[in-house]
Structure formats: C-alpha cells, structure tokens
Scaffold this active site. Structure first.
Site, mmCIF file in Angstrom:
data_model
loop_
_atom_site.group_PDB
_atom_site.id
_atom_site.type_symbol
_atom_site.label_atom_id
_atom_site.label_comp_id
_atom_site.label_asym_id
_atom_site.label_seq_id
_atom_site.Cartn_x
_atom_site.Cartn_y
_atom_site.Cartn_z
ATOM 1 N N ASP A 6 0.882 -1.149 0.000
ATOM 2 C CA ASP A 6 0.000 0.000 0.000
ATOM 3 C C ASP A 6 0.929 1.210 0.000
ATOM 4 O O ASP A 6 2.107 1.096 0.352
ATOM 5 C CB ASP A 6 -0.896 -0.030 1.241
ATOM 6 C CG ASP A 6 -1.787 1.186 1.359
ATOM 7 O OD1 ASP A 6 -2.404 1.574 0.350
ATOM 8 O OD2 ASP A 6 -1.856 1.756 2.459
ATOM 9 N N ASP A 8 0.074 5.070 1.016
ATOM 10 C CA ASP A 8 -0.089 6.022 2.113
ATOM 11 C C ASP A 8 -0.118 5.300 3.457
ATOM 12 O O ASP A 8 -0.939 4.427 3.693
ATOM 13 C CB ASP A 8 -1.371 6.839 1.928
ATOM 14 C CG ASP A 8 -1.364 7.637 0.631
ATOM 15 O OD1 ASP A 8 -0.273 7.951 0.119
ATOM 16 O OD2 ASP A 8 -2.454 7.944 0.117
#
Length: 182
Positions: A6, A8
């Site tokens: 991922d 952020d």
C-alpha cells in the site's frame, strides 16, 4: 518474488488527510531504503493504492503521477524502484471492483506481471481494507504500525483476521523477510 505495498501510511506519511501534491508526499523514515533493499535482493515491488482523492476532485491523475515520479526520483539513487503501480481513482460511492478491500488492484498487478497466482506474495498495508484484499487474493497479509496501522492493530483484537503478520514499519518487515530468506 513479489511484494505488494500500500502507499499512504506504508511508504509515505499519512495522518488521515489526503496527500494532494508532490510537496505533501513525504516518505516515512527508512521506507525508501527498505524498498531498495528488496530490489537488491531480487524482489519485484508493486504498489496497490486507493486514491479516491481523484474521484473526489482533490487532485488529478497528473498530480498523482507527479507524486509517483518524486518517489521514483528518491528511490533511484538508492538503487530502488517500483516495478508497477496500480491505483483506484474512484470515489467510494462508485462501488468499483478495484477499490480495496476488493481485489481488482491486486488482480491487475498479477495480470500485468504475467503471474498465474499471488500465492506466496506479501501484501503490506496499514488498514483492514489492505489486509482483507490480501486475504481475498491469496496473499500473505502484513500489517505495519505506521499510518493507520496502530489503530488497525487495535481493531484486529476485536475482529481478528487469520494469518496477519504485524511489523513496526516497512523497514522492520524487510529486515525480517531478508533475514529469513537467506
């Protein structure tokens, strides 16, 4: 071997606010070095990221690409790279197939890399959505305590998910992965 990250909260700082510009995109300490170490060890690194800020009108695709260019520019002198970035630009109300916890982004990565399966692939995230997508796609779910990770870990005590490995941050995960793969 593939590792899916991922963005952020795993690679860059995330406090729940939208990252809307390259200047606001700031790497977490050690995250870029961790990606570079994966690359040096022969791993393929991909990113699967929900970017509903596009669907909400907070920024556009060109701005997102500028953020990713900044990341690539910072990785290059370290000998690191991201081989593929898959992102969902949709607003959550659009109920698309790519927004995590759906598996569309992970399937896109699998297809674009020419893989028959994602079994054995690590999926690293800081939210339950990341972990649920990983499990649904057959990946090993890994939670980092950065970004939303500590809150997610707390909620996992109430509503556990099977087989989730937990690490302080991406650098710690890579340390462990590289030490056990020797």
């Amino acid at each position: 071997m593939l590792v899916i990250l991922d963005r952020d909260g795993v690679i860059n700082h995330y406090d729940g606010s939208y990252i809307c510009s390259p200047t606001a995109w700031l790497p977490l300490p050690g995250s870029l070095e961790a990606i570079a170490r994966l690359c040096h060890a022969g791993y393929t690194v991909a990113i699967a990221t929900n970017q509903s800020g596009i669907g909400r009108g907070y920024y556009d695709v060109d701005t997102l690409e500028a953020m990713h260019s900044k990341m690539a520019d910072l990785l290059k002198p370290l000998g690191g790279r991201v081989d593929l970035i898959a992102y969902c630009p949709h607003h959550p109300d659009q109920h698309c197939h790519c927004r995590k916890p759906a598996t569309g982004l992970l399937e896109q990565i699998r297809q674009q890399l020419g893989l028959s399966t994602l079994a054995g692939t690590l999926m690293v995230g800081d939210s339950r959505k990341d972990l649920e997508a990983a499990l649904s796609a057959g990946c090993q779910p890994c939670l980092v305590r950065t970004g939303n990770g500590r809150e997610t870990e707390h909620h996992l005590r109430e509503r556990p998910l099977a087989g989730v490995q937990v690490y302080d941050n991406l650098a710690t995960l890579v340390d462990t992965l590289l030490a056990t793969s020797r």
